[in-house]
Design a protein around this motif. Structure first.
Motif, PDB file in Angstrom:
ATOM      1  N   PRO B  14       3.997  -9.128  -4.396  1.00  0.00           N
ATOM      2  CA  PRO B  14       3.331 -10.070  -3.568  1.00  0.00           C
ATOM      3  C   PRO B  14       2.552 -11.291  -4.707  1.00  0.00           C
ATOM      4  N   ARG B  87       5.951 -12.693   0.109  1.00  0.00           N
ATOM      5  CA  ARG B  87       4.409 -12.378   0.947  1.00  0.00           C
ATOM      6  C   ARG B  87       5.045 -10.674   2.188  1.00  0.00           C
ATOM      7  N   ALA B  88       4.620 -10.427   2.046  1.00  0.00           N
ATOM      8  CA  ALA B  88       4.484  -8.840   2.472  1.00  0.00           C
ATOM      9  C   ALA B  88       5.882  -9.600   3.920  1.00  0.00           C
ATOM     10  N   VAL B 117       8.834  -7.054  -0.184  1.00  0.00           N
ATOM     11  CA  VAL B 117       7.481  -7.507  -0.800  1.00  0.00           C
ATOM     12  C   VAL B 117       6.357  -6.593  -0.808  1.00  0.00           C
TER      13      VAL B 117
END
Lengths: 110, 119
Positions: B14, B87-88, B117
């Motif tokens: 991340p 981002r995830a 991610v």
């Protein structure tokens, strides 16, 4: 929550006809063309219908598209087990200046 | 044969960055709009960004605006997606697609490249 609304799932028997709806607004479907895509499991999407109702070469005439106001519809006749897939509508949104996919509809051929 | 081949997907932490590439062959790349589309695991398709044939017009989904940059090199028949501040929720299979018809009528797709991610 997608801006373009599709039913999560539809089902019908082999040989039957099914329709998949895609509902939007004046900023997207109401004033822009709609295309439809088929995604078989584990594969990339395939274009079925472009500019509301035109089929690319190689797409059988069992697949058809229509549009009225802010809604579009994909029709599939003579259903085959090979038609089991996810189906997506796509259009442009003039307010967002972005493309939009519907949430997708899973077709089951019983 | 008309073909699109994506590459560059990887596991990234991340906040990290990644650059995806899409190599086009079998058609005149410089004549087409091109689009990136992604699909999170088990989810639907999401439009990410597109670019006009000469690079003079670009559009982004709100979810990636300010973090992702689409670009192209017509001399190399290639499309790119620079992804920053990952981002995830950016975890997905990323496809590039050729736009041949009005309003995102995409007739040629690659097989995709996977971005994960995670820490």
């Amino acid at each position: 929550q997608s801006v373009l609304t599709q039913p999560p799932s539809v089902s019908a028997a082999p040989g039957q006809r099914v329709t998949i709806s895609c509902s939007g607004s004046t900023s997207n479907i109401g004033n822009n063309y709609v295309s439809w895509y088929q995604q078989l499991p584990g594969t990339a999407p395939r274009l079925l219908i472009h500019e509301d109702n035109k089929r690319p070469s190689g797409i059988p005439d069992r697949f058809s598209g229509s549009k009225s106001g802010t809604s579009a519809t994909l029709g599939i006749t003579g259903l085959q087990t090979g038609d089991e897939a996810d189906y997506y509508c796509v259009t442009w949104d003039s307010s967002l200046s972005a493309g939009l996919f519907g949430g997708g509809t899973k077709l089951t051929v019983l | 044969e008309v073909q699109l081949v994506e590459s560059g997907g990887d596991l990234v932490q991340p906040g990290g960055s990644l650059r995806l590439s899409c190599a086009a062959s079998g058609f005149t790349f410089s004549r087409y709009w091109m689009t990136w589309v992604r699909q999170a695991p088990g989810k639907g398709l999401e439009w990410v960004a597109n670019m006009i044939h000469d690079g003079s017009l670009i559009n982004y989904a709100e979810s990636v605006k300010g973090r992702f940059t689409i670009s192209r090199d017509n001399a190399k028949n290639s499309l790119y997606l620079q992804m920053n501040s990952l981002r995830a929720e950016d975890t997905a299979l990323y496809y590039c697609a050729r736009v041949s018809f009005e309003d995102e009528g995409m007739d040629v797709w690659g097989k995709g490249t996977t971005v994960t991610v995670s820490s």
